[in-house]
Each structure stands twice: as structure tokens, then as C-alpha cells.
Design a protein around this motif. Structure first.
Motif, PDB file in Angstrom:
ATOM      1  N   VAL A 155       0.847  -1.207   0.000  1.00  0.00           N
ATOM      2  CA  VAL A 155       0.000   0.000   0.000  1.00  0.00           C
ATOM      3  C   VAL A 155       0.877   1.249   0.000  1.00  0.00           C
ATOM      4  CG1 VAL A 155      -1.673   1.341   1.330  1.00  0.00           C
ATOM      5  CG2 VAL A 155      -1.942  -1.147   1.122  1.00  0.00           C
ATOM      6  N   LYS A 156       1.943   1.223   0.794  1.00  0.00           N
ATOM      7  CA  LYS A 156       2.856   2.363   0.871  1.00  0.00           C
ATOM      8  C   LYS A 156       3.514   2.641  -0.474  1.00  0.00           C
ATOM      9  CE  LYS A 156       7.328   3.702   2.869  1.00  0.00           C
ATOM     10  NZ  LYS A 156       8.410   3.293   3.790  1.00  0.00           N
ATOM     11  N   ILE A 157       3.955   1.597  -1.152  1.00  0.00           N
ATOM     12  CA  ILE A 157       4.701   1.755  -2.405  1.00  0.00           C
ATOM     13  C   ILE A 157       3.777   2.072  -3.578  1.00  0.00           C
ATOM     14  CG2 ILE A 157       6.160   0.557  -4.090  1.00  0.00           C
ATOM     15  CD1 ILE A 157       7.241  -1.113  -1.724  1.00  0.00           C
ATOM     16  N   SER A 158       2.644   1.351  -3.657  1.00  0.00           N
ATOM     17  CA  SER A 158       1.775   1.468  -4.835  1.00  0.00           C
ATOM     18  C   SER A 158       0.324   1.762  -4.492  1.00  0.00           C
ATOM     19  CB  SER A 158       1.828   0.181  -5.671  1.00  0.00           C
ATOM     20  OG  SER A 158       3.149  -0.117  -6.069  1.00  0.00           O
ATOM     21  N   GLY A 159      -0.218   1.020  -3.543  1.00  0.00           N
ATOM     22  CA  GLY A 159      -1.627   1.119  -3.191  1.00  0.00           C
ATOM     23  C   GLY A 159      -2.158  -0.264  -2.869  1.00  0.00           C
ATOM     24  N   VAL A 214       3.793  -7.090  -1.426  1.00  0.00           N
ATOM     25  CA  VAL A 214       5.238  -7.296  -1.514  1.00  0.00           C
ATOM     26  C   VAL A 214       5.544  -8.673  -0.932  1.00  0.00           C
ATOM     27  CG1 VAL A 214       7.508  -6.504  -0.743  1.00  0.00           C
ATOM     28  CG2 VAL A 214       5.719  -4.830  -1.305  1.00  0.00           C
ATOM     29  N   TYR A 215       6.132  -9.553  -1.717  1.00  0.00           N
ATOM     30  CA  TYR A 215       6.503 -10.897  -1.271  1.00  0.00           C
ATOM     31  C   TYR A 215       7.917 -10.850  -0.699  1.00  0.00           C
ATOM     32  CZ  TYR A 215       2.450 -12.176  -4.090  1.00  0.00           C
ATOM     33  OH  TYR A 215       1.190 -12.268  -4.610  1.00  0.00           O
ATOM     34  N   ILE A 216       8.106 -11.526   0.432  1.00  0.00           N
ATOM     35  CA  ILE A 216       9.370 -11.422   1.168  1.00  0.00           C
ATOM     36  C   ILE A 216       9.902 -12.814   1.501  1.00  0.00           C
ATOM     37  CG2 ILE A 216      10.448 -10.562   3.298  1.00  0.00           C
ATOM     38  CD1 ILE A 216       8.193  -8.443   3.392  1.00  0.00           C
ATOM     39  N   GLY A 217      11.220 -12.986   1.446  1.00  0.00           N
ATOM     40  CA  GLY A 217      11.868 -14.206   1.915  1.00  0.00           C
ATOM     41  C   GLY A 217      11.275 -15.463   1.321  1.00  0.00           C
ATOM     42  N   LYS A 218      10.812 -16.368   2.184  1.00  0.00           N
ATOM     43  CA  LYS A 218      10.258 -17.627   1.707  1.00  0.00           C
ATOM     44  C   LYS A 218       8.961 -17.424   0.925  1.00  0.00           C
ATOM     45  CE  LYS A 218      12.423 -20.819   4.958  1.00  0.00           C
ATOM     46  NZ  LYS A 218      12.238 -21.851   6.016  1.00  0.00           N
ATOM     47  N   HIS A 239      -4.516  -6.126  -7.918  1.00  0.00           N
ATOM     48  CA  HIS A 239      -4.366  -5.311  -9.126  1.00  0.00           C
ATOM     49  C   HIS A 239      -3.168  -5.771  -9.962  1.00  0.00           C
ATOM     50  CE1 HIS A 239      -7.515  -2.659  -7.946  1.00  0.00           C
ATOM     51  NE2 HIS A 239      -6.902  -2.241  -6.853  1.00  0.00           N
ATOM     52  N   GLU A 240      -2.176  -6.383  -9.307  1.00  0.00           N
ATOM     53  CA  GLU A 240      -1.024  -6.952 -10.013  1.00  0.00           C
ATOM     54  C   GLU A 240      -0.767  -8.346  -9.471  1.00  0.00           C
ATOM     55  OE1 GLU A 240       3.775  -6.272 -10.823  1.00  0.00           O
ATOM     56  OE2 GLU A 240       2.652  -4.823  -9.628  1.00  0.00           O
TER      57      GLU A 240
END
Length: 425
Positions: A160-164, A169-173, A282-283
């Protein structure tokens, strides 16, 4: 789009089948097409007669001048000039009628296959098959968005912070599991004979019109207005458009392509439980399988594609069901469509993860995608595509259905791709 020949030769049947899709004003639209074709034909006949008269007069002018009949020759010249202006006006009228026909056809959906059931909404879809074991998770089961937070797999707030909203955002595993699914699906497609394509993720308007996203779904696509380009809603659009304005040889068919792309959808009007976590984004990442085939073999191709998608779900050990979509729930362009849904045990609901569609000649007519048969005759191809698979809801079901007190178990088929068999830290 429908061919004019189909409408002219099968008016009543076309109207009947459009009724199964609950297309408003079907009879009115079809009759408008027929009326414009009558204008075009009558104008063409008048133009042909005018051109024939012009040609006859032009040939007579030289003979009249040679015979010394100057006055008659000048009169013939004047009449020829008048006919020339008339022919220009007739040409414009004929082109306008042809354009009107095209614009009307673009607004008419594909005809549903005879096997498509009656119905208006998703509630009327017919369940063809159900398989797999639905796990019993107990009262403390967590939905995937809470599991993602607990094990630091996906950060929805950071997206949300970066795009909406709708851009996680997928992280690590979580990122590794996402990449594992992509590679697994691509390898399975390649093993099934599909050629991998890496297409652009933006397309021009002609591509959108070719596969039917335009003008039907213009409001659902992200539009880069300065360059008049669209972010793709699915790899179907660029991959199928490879064959726009192409005449293939029958020996090349069926063509089998697959592609991994990011997909972008505005999802305007979505709300509530349908948009929690990974349920509606949305993506998102998706692997698409696309086929170009002959009319005689497209039904067999469709069945092969359905078997391929079903095999993926079986290897991922997910409970699933297959739905035959009713006329009212089918897309604008599809003739026959089956949806695959997986069961989300923590949410206690079915989530759509794939649609496998046969468009018959509808897209091919828009694309001018044709093939030359063994007799040398040029015919329209059939086009087919399906998700194999879309990742977000697959990932959601994997996380939820495989949660245990020790952590989240990874299906055996994915372990070689992600490098771990459990998520517990």
C-alpha cells in the motif's frame, strides 16, 4: 467477432444463441448489421454500374473525336466527370456502411457453444467434477493474510505504501515460494509440449481489439494515455496477437505456447471479503497457455488443456472442482468455458484459479488469424487459452490448507523448486 456470413445465413439461430448469453437487444443489433450490409451491397451494385458506364463512355470519347463528333465527345467527357464524382460519393457511402458493420460486430459477443447451460449468474454454473481432500483445520486455523504476517511471507501494508491496495510485496520464503510456483508451472507446460514465450506486458489498442478486451473491458485495464498503451490483464493478449494478420499452414497447427507474465487489472467495483489478502489483486503473476488450432481439432485441444490444468492441481495436492459456465457468466469472447476452483479451508470458500476457454473463430476473425488447409483454401483458425495457473489464490490455498502446529507444509512437487519442505520461521 462474428462473421457477417454467419449472421446472414443463420439469423434466427444467432439471435437464439445470443439469448443464452443474455445479450440485450440481440435481435435489434443483428438486424442493424443486416440493414447496413444491404446498404453496402446496394451501393456496391450502383458503384459497379457507374464504373461500367464510365468505362464505356471513356472508350467512346476517342472514337467520337476521331469521327469529328467533337460536341458529342465533349458531352461524353462532361458526363464522365459527373459519374466520377458520383463514384467517389458511392465509394465513401460503401466504406461508411462497411465501417458501421465492423463497429456493430465489435459490440456483439461470441455465440455460446450448444453445451453451455442456461443461466444468468455464477450460481447457475454446473459443477462437472470435484476431487481432492478438504483438510479439517480446527478452530485455530488462520486465513492466509494472517499466516503471511506470522511467517513474514507477504507485506500487504508495504505494498500500500509503495503502490496502493492490491499490490503486495513478497518477502523471503514468500518470494521463493512464488518463484517456485512460476518455475513449476512453466516446466509442466514445457513438458506438455508448450513453447515458452516472454512477451511485452504492455500492448497497443490493436492488440486489445484483436483478443476482445477492447472495447468490452476498457475500463478494467490500466491505460498509459500518453503512449496509448495498455498494461496486459493476461498473457493471452500479447501471445495470441503474435498471430494477428498471419496466414499459417495447416501442418503448423496446433500451435502451443505458454507465457509467464505479471498481469494488471483495475478490478473496479470489487469490495468486501473478495479483496482480502491475495483474493483479488491489481497486479499478480500468472502462467497462461494459448493454442491456435483448426476448427476440426479445437475441441480435442480444449480437453487436453483441461486435463493439463487438472493435473497441476492434483500435483499441488489441492482440493478442486471444475465448473461448466452458464451463458450469463461467460466472458464476452468465449464460446465454451470451464472454471477451476480450489477450496480455501481457512476461509471455507471456493476460489477461482483458472478459466480454460475455447473462442472458436471469434478472436481469429478479429485478429485475421487464418490457415491454409490441405486443399489450399484459407480458413479462420480457432483460438483457445487458459490459466495454468494464476498464482495468488493458489498461494492462498497452499498456505491455508497446509498449516499445521509445526508450520506450513510444502507439497512434494514444489520442494525441489523452493528448497524447503516447511515454513516454520
Amino acid at each position: 467477432m462474428l462473421t457477417l456470413k454467419t449472421i446472414l445465413e443463420n439469423r434466427e439461430d444467432v439471435i437464439r444463441r445470443l439469448g443464452k448469453k443474455h445479450f440485450a437487444n440481440a435481435e435489434e443489433m443483428i438486424d442493424k448489421v443486416i440493414a447496413q450490409d444491404e446498404v453496402r451491397r446496394a451501393t456496391q451494385k450502383e458503384l459497379d454500374n457507374t464504373l461500367a458506364t464510365m468505362n464505356k463512355l471513356s472508350k467512346s470519347i476517342g472514337a467520337l473525336m476521331k469521327a469529328g463528333n467533337k460536341a458529342e465527345a465533349e458531352a461524353a467527357k462532361a458526363e464522365t466527370a459527373t459519374l466520377k464524382e458520383q463514384s467517389k460519393a458511392l465509394s465513401v457511402k460503401m466504406e461508411e456502411a462497411a465501417e458501421n458493420i465492423k463497429q456493430l460486430l465489435l459490440q456483439i459477443p461470441n455465440l455460446p457453444h450448444e453445451s453451455v447451460p442456461e443461466g444468468r449468474t455464477a450460481e447457475d454454473n454446473v459443477e462437472e467434477k470435484r476431487a481432492g481432500i478438504i483438510p479439517e483445520l480446527g478452530e485455530n486455523a488462520l486465513p492466509h493474510w494472517e499466516l503471511a504476517s506470522k511467517y513474514n511471507l507477504i507485506d500487504f501494508e508495504l505494498g500500500v505504501k509503495i503502490s496502493g491496495a492490491g499490490f503486495p510485496v513478497y518477502i523471503g520464503k514468500g518470494a521463493r515460494l512464488q518463484r517456485a510456483l512460476i518455475n513449476f508451472f512453466l516446466d509442466e507446460a514445457r513438458n506438455a509440449g508448450y513453447t515458452e514465450i516472454m512477451p511485452p506486458t504492455v500492448v497497443n489498442a490493436a492488440s486489445g481489439y484483436g483478443t476482445g478486451q477492447l472495447p468490452d473491458k476498457e475500463g478494467q485495464m490500466y491505460h498509459c494515455e500518453v503512449d496509448d498503451l495498455y498494461l496486459i490483464p493476461t498473457a493471452e493478449v500479447p501471445v495470441t496477437n503474435i498471430y494477428r494478420d498471419v496466414i499459417l499452414n495447416e501442418k503448423q497447427l496446433p500451435i502451443k505456447n505458454c507465457a509467464y507474465t505479471e498481469c494488471f487489472r483495475r478490478e473496479a467495483g470489487s469490495y468486501g471479503k473478495d479483496v482480502r489478502g491475495l483474493n483479488r489483486l491489481h497486479e499478480f503473476s500468472k502462467i497462461e497457455i494459448v493454442r491456435i488450432d483448426t476448427p476440426q481439432h479445437s475441441e480435442a485441444s480444449h480437453k487436453e488443456m483441461l486435463n493439463h490444468v487438472e493435473g497441476l492441481l492434483q500435483k499441488l495436492e489441492l482440493p478442486y472442482r471444475i465448473l461448466r459456465l452458464c451463458g450469463g457468466d461467460m466472458s464476452f469472447t468465449a464460446s465454451l468455458c470451464f472454471d477451476f476452483e480450489v477450496y480455501s479451508a481457512a476461509q471455507q470458500r471456493w476460489l477461482e484459479v483458472s478459466s480454460v476457454s475455447n473462442f472458436e473463430s471469434y478472436q481469429a476473425n478479429r485478429l485475421k488469424c487464418r490457415y491454409r488447409n490441405a486443399d489450399g483454401k484459407i480458413e479462420l483458425c480457432h483460438t483457445l487459452n487458459g490459466s495454468a495457473l494464476a498464482l495468488p489464490r493458489i498461494l492462498a490455498a497452499l498456505l491455508e490448507n497446509n498449516q499445521t502446529p509445526e508450520g506450513i507444509r510444502i507439497p512434494k512437487a514444489l520442494v525441489p523448486y523452493c528448497g524447503f519442505d516447511i515454513i516454520n520461521d
